[in-house]
Design an enzyme around this catalytic site. Sequence first.
Site, mmCIF file in Angstrom:
data_model
loop_
_atom_site.group_PDB
_atom_site.id
_atom_site.type_symbol
_atom_site.label_atom_id
_atom_site.label_comp_id
_atom_site.label_asym_id
_atom_site.label_seq_id
_atom_site.Cartn_x
_atom_site.Cartn_y
_atom_site.Cartn_z
ATOM 1 C CB CYS A 101 -0.987 -0.010 1.161
ATOM 2 S SG CYS A 101 -2.321 1.205 0.970
ATOM 3 C CG ASP A 156 -5.058 2.605 8.144
ATOM 4 O OD1 ASP A 156 -5.367 3.746 7.808
ATOM 5 O OD2 ASP A 156 -4.415 1.832 7.411
ATOM 6 C CG ASN A 201 -1.416 -1.145 6.884
ATOM 7 O OD1 ASN A 201 -1.618 0.081 6.928
ATOM 8 N ND2 ASN A 201 -0.610 -1.678 5.983
HETATM 9 C C1 RUB Z 1 -3.519 3.396 3.589
HETATM 10 C C2 RUB Z 1 -2.801 2.438 4.493
HETATM 11 C C3 RUB Z 1 -1.536 2.933 5.121
HETATM 12 C C4 RUB Z 1 -1.845 3.473 6.530
HETATM 13 C C5 RUB Z 1 -0.645 4.200 7.110
HETATM 14 O O1 RUB Z 1 -4.821 2.948 3.281
HETATM 15 O O2 RUB Z 1 -3.251 1.344 4.774
HETATM 16 O O3 RUB Z 1 -0.621 1.884 5.260
HETATM 17 O O4 RUB Z 1 -2.923 4.378 6.470
HETATM 18 O O5 RUB Z 1 -0.351 5.343 6.356
HETATM 19 P P1 RUB Z 1 -5.806 3.935 2.476
HETATM 20 P P2 RUB Z 1 0.458 6.564 7.002
HETATM 21 O O6 RUB Z 1 -5.141 4.270 1.191
HETATM 22 O O7 RUB Z 1 -7.059 3.149 2.306
HETATM 23 O O8 RUB Z 1 -6.012 5.160 3.336
HETATM 24 O O9 RUB Z 1 1.756 5.982 7.446
HETATM 25 O O10 RUB Z 1 0.591 7.558 5.897
HETATM 26 O O11 RUB Z 1 -0.335 7.058 8.151
#
Ligand code: RUB
Length: 308
Positions: free
Chosen positions: A129, A198, A208
């Site tokens: 992701c 998340d 996540n």
């Molecule tokens: C994004 C996702 C990321 C986490 C952490 O999912 O799973 O790994 O949100 O991101 P989506 P960060 O695209 O559905 O939001 O480290 O930027 O907080």
Amino acid sequence: MHESVLDAADRIKRLEIQGARNVAIAAIKAIEAGAKRSKSKEKQKFLEELTGAKTVLFASRETEPLMRNAIRHIVYAVETSDEVSVRELVDVVSRVSSSFLESLEKSKEKIAAVGSKRVSNGSKVLTHCHSSTVINMLRKAKDEGKSFEVVCTESRPVFQGRITAKEMLDAGIETTLIVDSAVRYFVNDVDLVVVGADAITSEGNVINKIGTSMVALAAKEARTPFYVVSELLKFDPLTIHGDYETIEERSPQEVWKDAPSGLTIRNPAFDVTRREFIHGIICEEGIISPHSISELVSRKHPWIFEVT
Ligand code: RUB
């Protein structure tokens, strides 16, 4: 409801703003902008407005405790403030918002400083992701002069892995994109797996992007170290009271736009990776065991358990 809040909620819902950090930052800024334009004359009315904004933003994405913690923190500061004038309360919102944003920025840098040490020269790192925290950590390793490769998954159905791939290429890092189902094929070939988060539960399980738990399973079987890179404030305090983290289910249209009628399509946005698959959580306090998350959060952010 102020337009800034509705607009931010809409952009978050549509994934124009994605990733837990970016979502939280956008929500904080929207709350602050809304507060600054408030026409309320009394504290009670101002609080009602803030609570309305909180409800709208919470609903924009269900699995985002960092955003919820930030907004609860701001609303709580207003509720418990001795100030009664709305103008002073707007200042309270601004102060708390700025200090939250500053501490998020500091955490991001500390995480990068710690995590980049785990990226060795000549290694290969797999990620799933798009996590801005992971990206920042890998950029730091690159800035330190390390030469390494990144393998990133597409992350179906909305391909956030392509954002990761572009950002890694822009940072001058050799990058390979693979389909999600090719993780097992490549995981023997990599030295390290790093993913964002998340949400983190009181038991140390991590939520996540959908597919993360399969990546973790494959990594465990291949004996490839699997790390989660995350701020402590992604901890969901409600899980300590027995609540489960709600997993957002998104539109089937994201999976197949013109699917045949009668077909059931399920599209959960996230999944749960159990703590036994996680080597460590790379956070602003260092690399910790998932087991110690509740204790550490209660020591560093005791307020998190007070505000609801
Ligand atoms: C994004 C996702 C990321 C986490 C952490 O999912 O799973 O790994 O949100 O991101 P989506 P960060 O695209 O559905 O939001 O480290 O930027 O907080």
